[in-house]
Design a protein around this motif. Structure first.
Motif, PDB file in Angstrom:
ATOM      1  N   ALA A  41      -8.302 -50.574  41.843  1.00 22.98           N
ATOM      2  CA  ALA A  41      -9.454 -49.773  41.180  1.00 22.98           C
ATOM      3  C   ALA A  41     -10.651 -50.314  41.951  1.00 22.98           C
ATOM      4  N   ALA A  42     -10.751 -51.667  42.476  1.00 28.26           N
ATOM      5  CA  ALA A  42     -12.186 -51.946  43.477  1.00 28.26           C
ATOM      6  C   ALA A  42     -11.945 -51.248  44.660  1.00 28.26           C
ATOM      7  N   LYS A  43     -10.928 -50.948  45.167  1.00 24.45           N
ATOM      8  CA  LYS A  43     -10.871 -50.220  46.631  1.00 24.45           C
ATOM      9  C   LYS A  43     -11.208 -48.890  46.107  1.00 24.45           C
ATOM     10  N   ASP A  44     -10.851 -48.233  45.069  1.00 24.08           N
ATOM     11  CA  ASP A  44     -11.236 -46.872  44.898  1.00 24.08           C
ATOM     12  C   ASP A  44     -12.870 -46.845  44.569  1.00 24.08           C
ATOM     13  N   ARG A  45     -13.360 -47.737  43.878  1.00 22.22           N
ATOM     14  CA  ARG A  45     -14.596 -47.475  43.515  1.00 22.22           C
ATOM     15  C   ARG A  45     -15.643 -47.921  44.747  1.00 22.22           C
ATOM     16  N   GLU A  46     -15.087 -48.826  45.577  1.00 19.95           N
ATOM     17  CA  GLU A  46     -15.821 -49.102  46.825  1.00 19.95           C
ATOM     18  C   GLU A  46     -15.841 -47.786  47.831  1.00 19.95           C
ATOM     19  N   LYS A  47     -14.640 -47.038  47.778  1.00 16.75           N
ATOM     20  CA  LYS A  47     -14.699 -45.932  48.499  1.00 16.75           C
ATOM     21  C   LYS A  47     -15.750 -45.002  48.156  1.00 16.75           C
ATOM     22  N   LYS A  48     -15.549 -44.586  46.826  1.00 22.56           N
ATOM     23  CA  LYS A  48     -16.669 -43.800  46.073  1.00 22.56           C
ATOM     24  C   LYS A  48     -18.168 -44.280  46.334  1.00 22.56           C
ATOM     25  N   LEU A  49     -18.588 -45.529  46.321  1.00 22.62           N
ATOM     26  CA  LEU A  49     -19.838 -45.943  46.799  1.00 22.62           C
ATOM     27  C   LEU A  49     -20.099 -45.796  48.263  1.00 22.62           C
ATOM     28  N   LYS A  50     -19.109 -45.732  49.164  1.00 20.97           N
ATOM     29  CA  LYS A  50     -19.504 -45.544  50.551  1.00 20.97           C
ATOM     30  C   LYS A  50     -19.638 -44.138  50.829  1.00 20.97           C
ATOM     31  N   ASP A  51     -18.917 -43.241  50.070  1.00 24.43           N
ATOM     32  CA  ASP A  51     -18.901 -41.566  50.318  1.00 24.43           C
ATOM     33  C   ASP A  51     -20.112 -41.305  49.999  1.00 24.43           C
ATOM     34  N   LEU A  98     -23.075 -43.274  49.666  1.00 27.92           N
ATOM     35  CA  LEU A  98     -24.107 -43.717  50.433  1.00 27.92           C
ATOM     36  C   LEU A  98     -24.136 -42.701  51.676  1.00 27.92           C
ATOM     37  N   GLU A  99     -23.041 -42.460  52.756  1.00 27.64           N
ATOM     38  CA  GLU A  99     -23.024 -41.584  53.622  1.00 27.64           C
ATOM     39  C   GLU A  99     -23.792 -40.323  53.497  1.00 27.64           C
ATOM     40  N   THR A 100     -23.081 -39.528  52.066  1.00 28.81           N
ATOM     41  CA  THR A 100     -23.566 -38.344  51.974  1.00 28.81           C
ATOM     42  C   THR A 100     -25.166 -38.385  51.601  1.00 28.81           C
ATOM     43  N   ASN A 101     -25.645 -39.302  50.893  1.00 29.69           N
ATOM     44  CA  ASN A 101     -26.922 -39.632  50.709  1.00 29.69           C
ATOM     45  C   ASN A 101     -27.828 -39.549  51.956  1.00 29.69           C
ATOM     46  N   ALA A 102     -27.287 -40.478  52.765  1.00 31.37           N
ATOM     47  CA  ALA A 102     -28.055 -40.858  53.980  1.00 31.37           C
ATOM     48  C   ALA A 102     -28.139 -39.490  54.877  1.00 31.37           C
ATOM     49  N   PRO A 146     -34.309 -13.635  72.759  1.00 30.30           N
ATOM     50  CA  PRO A 146     -34.449 -15.200  73.300  1.00 30.30           C
ATOM     51  C   PRO A 146     -33.164 -16.104  72.130  1.00 30.30           C
ATOM     52  N   PRO A 147     -32.983 -17.167  72.536  1.00 34.39           N
ATOM     53  CA  PRO A 147     -31.918 -17.909  71.718  1.00 34.39           C
ATOM     54  C   PRO A 147     -32.563 -18.206  70.549  1.00 34.39           C
ATOM     55  N   THR A 148     -31.847 -18.100  69.269  1.00 35.88           N
ATOM     56  CA  THR A 148     -32.314 -18.517  68.163  1.00 35.88           C
ATOM     57  C   THR A 148     -32.051 -20.084  67.851  1.00 35.88           C
ATOM     58  N   GLU A 149     -32.784 -20.445  66.974  1.00 29.97           N
ATOM     59  CA  GLU A 149     -32.779 -22.108  66.406  1.00 29.97           C
ATOM     60  C   GLU A 149     -31.543 -22.011  65.392  1.00 29.97           C
ATOM     61  N   THR A 150     -30.689 -22.984  65.708  1.00 34.08           N
ATOM     62  CA  THR A 150     -29.642 -23.146  64.505  1.00 34.08           C
ATOM     63  C   THR A 150     -30.084 -24.220  63.594  1.00 34.08           C
ATOM     64  N   ALA A 151     -29.560 -24.205  62.486  1.00 31.34           N
ATOM     65  CA  ALA A 151     -29.820 -24.918  61.442  1.00 31.34           C
ATOM     66  C   ALA A 151     -28.993 -26.372  61.790  1.00 31.34           C
ATOM     67  N   PRO A 152     -29.872 -27.438  61.636  1.00 27.56           N
ATOM     68  CA  PRO A 152     -29.421 -29.004  62.010  1.00 27.56           C
ATOM     69  C   PRO A 152     -28.020 -29.173  61.388  1.00 27.56           C
ATOM     70  N   THR A 153     -27.061 -29.642  62.019  1.00 30.64           N
ATOM     71  CA  THR A 153     -25.819 -29.995  61.361  1.00 30.64           C
ATOM     72  C   THR A 153     -26.012 -31.391  60.577  1.00 30.64           C
ATOM     73  N   VAL A 154     -25.620 -31.179  59.423  1.00 33.47           N
ATOM     74  CA  VAL A 154     -25.323 -32.464  58.403  1.00 33.47           C
ATOM     75  C   VAL A 154     -24.347 -33.486  59.063  1.00 33.47           C
ATOM     76  N   ARG A 155     -24.752 -34.657  59.492  1.00 39.44           N
ATOM     77  CA  ARG A 155     -23.920 -35.663  60.230  1.00 39.44           C
ATOM     78  C   ARG A 155     -23.675 -36.896  59.279  1.00 39.44           C
ATOM     79  N   ARG A 156     -22.658 -37.316  59.212  1.00 43.05           N
ATOM     80  CA  ARG A 156     -22.396 -38.407  58.455  1.00 43.05           C
ATOM     81  C   ARG A 156     -22.895 -39.804  59.055  1.00 43.05           C
TER      82      ARG A 156
END
Length: 487
Positions: free
Chosen positions: A296-306, A308-312, A353-363
């Motif tokens: 249960a602690a590992k699952d909760r830790e993984k959810k928190l990490k995901d 934090l990464e998504t929010n950042a 002329p080359p068009t600007e592409t949207a910035p890629t969302v990176r982890r």
């Protein structure tokens, strides 16, 4: 001169009758009042705990208490233990008994979902124990109610709308189909509840915020996921009986980990091991129970990490998008007003002329490292059914204890590593629970020095849970400390 029984004062009668078991008191008072009809036997004991076993007695009681406010106030416990009854009379009878603290209902083929829904629509503030026992057939199996779509899901929804009263125990039991009826008439197990997500609605309701005891027996249905899938379900649950349900070993692990106050888990007539005769099955089960909080602690830790990464990553993408928009504003040709000619070209053969592409969302992998420490085990007993002809019960008990000890050793090792990380400056949190969501830091709290006081010490060993293999058969010899007698 010593007075005879008929000359005793009412107080003495009450003192005597209180010593009589509750389930026998009604018949004792009735027999006593008939044996000495002129004596001052307190009749309110006759109405305190009512148990009706015939359809006629339901009608007679309704006629007796209807319009009699004093006798209505006397009734505290009502038990209907007959499968054939006029359900309309039962509905009317319970409507004039608003102060019941205990209700037991046998719901047979004469009951329609509308009857039970009407009984449960009005909340009962004084109710402490509610028991609903379903048998959708009597002597002959029939699918009439179920072929017309008459399921009792609405009753669970009605109960889920109750306020947060102090309900102590809820029992919802469906009797398994008689094997003889199933064999002779080729009937499958009838369905009482069609959609099991109504169980999730019920267990997440205000009524379950303080409920300590739940019995939910629905034969051969996988009800466990609908109980533990919601993070905030039944935070006060300490006793759970899921006998006759379809329970997988992984369900046992999740149930033990999810409910932080769970003390007793009863799984009679559930196949929680793949083969009772195979060595190592009970060792694995004991180890799983000890390590449930680690998972249960590992699952909760993984959810928190995901999270934090998504929010950042979302913040980074927003900042990059704003910066690009500022640096590269479009500078196209100004369009003059007026009518365009038909020969005006709508396309251009020149290289665009080359068009600007949207910035890629990176982890963003540079999020702070946060660990979640596993909680201490709380399970005190596990009860299930065991075939003593396949293996010796003492061997099974020893294997379960061995698995528990091995799991505990791993749990202590994990907590020691967490303690060392905490001393090295890593942020360590623990699960508080009780919330309906696990987004971000919700339901988490930073730990302090006191969380690791007993790590590795003599108090870090939790006793092996009691393993009761007696089952639910009447007269079975249970192990001391199991959850059977408390239900």
């Amino acid at each position: 001169m010593i007075p005879c029984l008929a000359e005793l004062p009412p107080e003495i009668y009450s003192a005597i009758l209180i010593q009589v078991p509750t389930e026998e008191r009604q018949q004792v008072v009735l027999a006593l009042s008939r044996a000495i009809p002129r004596s001052p036997v307190p009749l309110h004991h006759l109405f305190e705990c009512i148990c009706l076993r015939t359809a006629e007695s339901v009608f007679h009681l309704y006629r007796r208490v209807c319009g009699c406010a004093e006798e209505v106030r006397w009734v505290k416990s009502f038990s209907l233990e007959t499968w054939t009854v006029d359900a309309d009379i039962v509905v009317n009878l319970l409507a004039i008994l608003p102060h019941l603290s205990k209700i037991t209902l046998f719901i047979g083929s004469n009951f329609a979902p509308e009857h039970l829904e009407e009984i449960l629509t009005r909340p009962r503030e004084d109710l402490r124990h509610l028991s609903l026992r379903f048998r959708p057939y009597v002597q002959k199996a029939t699918y009439y109610q179920f072929l017309k779509g008459a399921y009792f899901d609405t009753s669970l929804h009605a109960l889920s709308r109750w306020p947060a009263y102090n309900l102590h125990a809820l029992s919802i039991v469906q009797d398994p189909l008689d094997p003889e009826i199933a064999r002779m008439q080729h009937f499958a197990q009838p369905l009482v509840f069609f959609r099991l997500n109504s169980i999730t609605t019920l267990i997440c309701s205000p009524t379950f915020r303080t409920l300590p005891s739940l019995r939910l027996q629905i034969p051969s249905r996988q009800v466990a996921p609908f109980i533990f899938n919601s993070p905030g379900a039944a935070p006060a649950l300490s006793m759970l009986d899921l006998s006759t349900c379809s329970i997988r070993p992984s369900d046992v692990e999740t149930l033990v980990a999810r409910f932080r106050n769970l003390r007793h888990l009863i799984l009679d007539d559930c196949t929680i091991v793949r083969g009772e005769s195979h060595e190592g099955e009970w060792i694995a089960l004991g180890k799983m129970c000890a390590l449930a909080t680690v998972k249960a602690a590992k699952d909760r830790e993984k959810k928190l990490k995901d999270w934090l990464e998504t929010n950042a990553a979302r913040i980074q993408a927003r900042n990059e998008g704003t910066h690009q928009q500022t640096l590269s504003e479009p500078h196209g040709r100004r369009i003059r007003p007026g009518r365009r000619g038909l020969a005006t070209a709508t396309i251009s053969l020149r290289e665009s002329p080359p068009t600007e592409t949207a910035p890629t969302v990176r982890r963003n992998t540079n999020v702070p490292r946060i660990r979640v420490v596993p909680a201490s085990p709380t399970i005190c007993s596990l009860s299930t059914t065991f075939n003593t002809h396949l293996r010796d019960e003492r061997t099974v008990q020893a294997e379960f204890s061995q698995g528990w000890a091995e799991g505990l050793a791993q749990l202590n090792a994990v907590r020691k590593r967490m303690y060392q990380s905490w001393k090295n400056g890593v942020r360590v949190m623990h699960i508080m629970g009780g919330l309906d969501t696990e987004d971000g830091f919700m339901g988490l709290e930073d730990v302090g020095e006191t969380a690791f006081v007993n790590v590795g010490g003599e108090h870090s060993f939790w006793p092996t849970p009691v393993l009761c293999l007696a089952g639910s058969n009447p007269g079975a010899l249970h192990v001391d400390g199991c959850g059977h007698p408390d239900f």
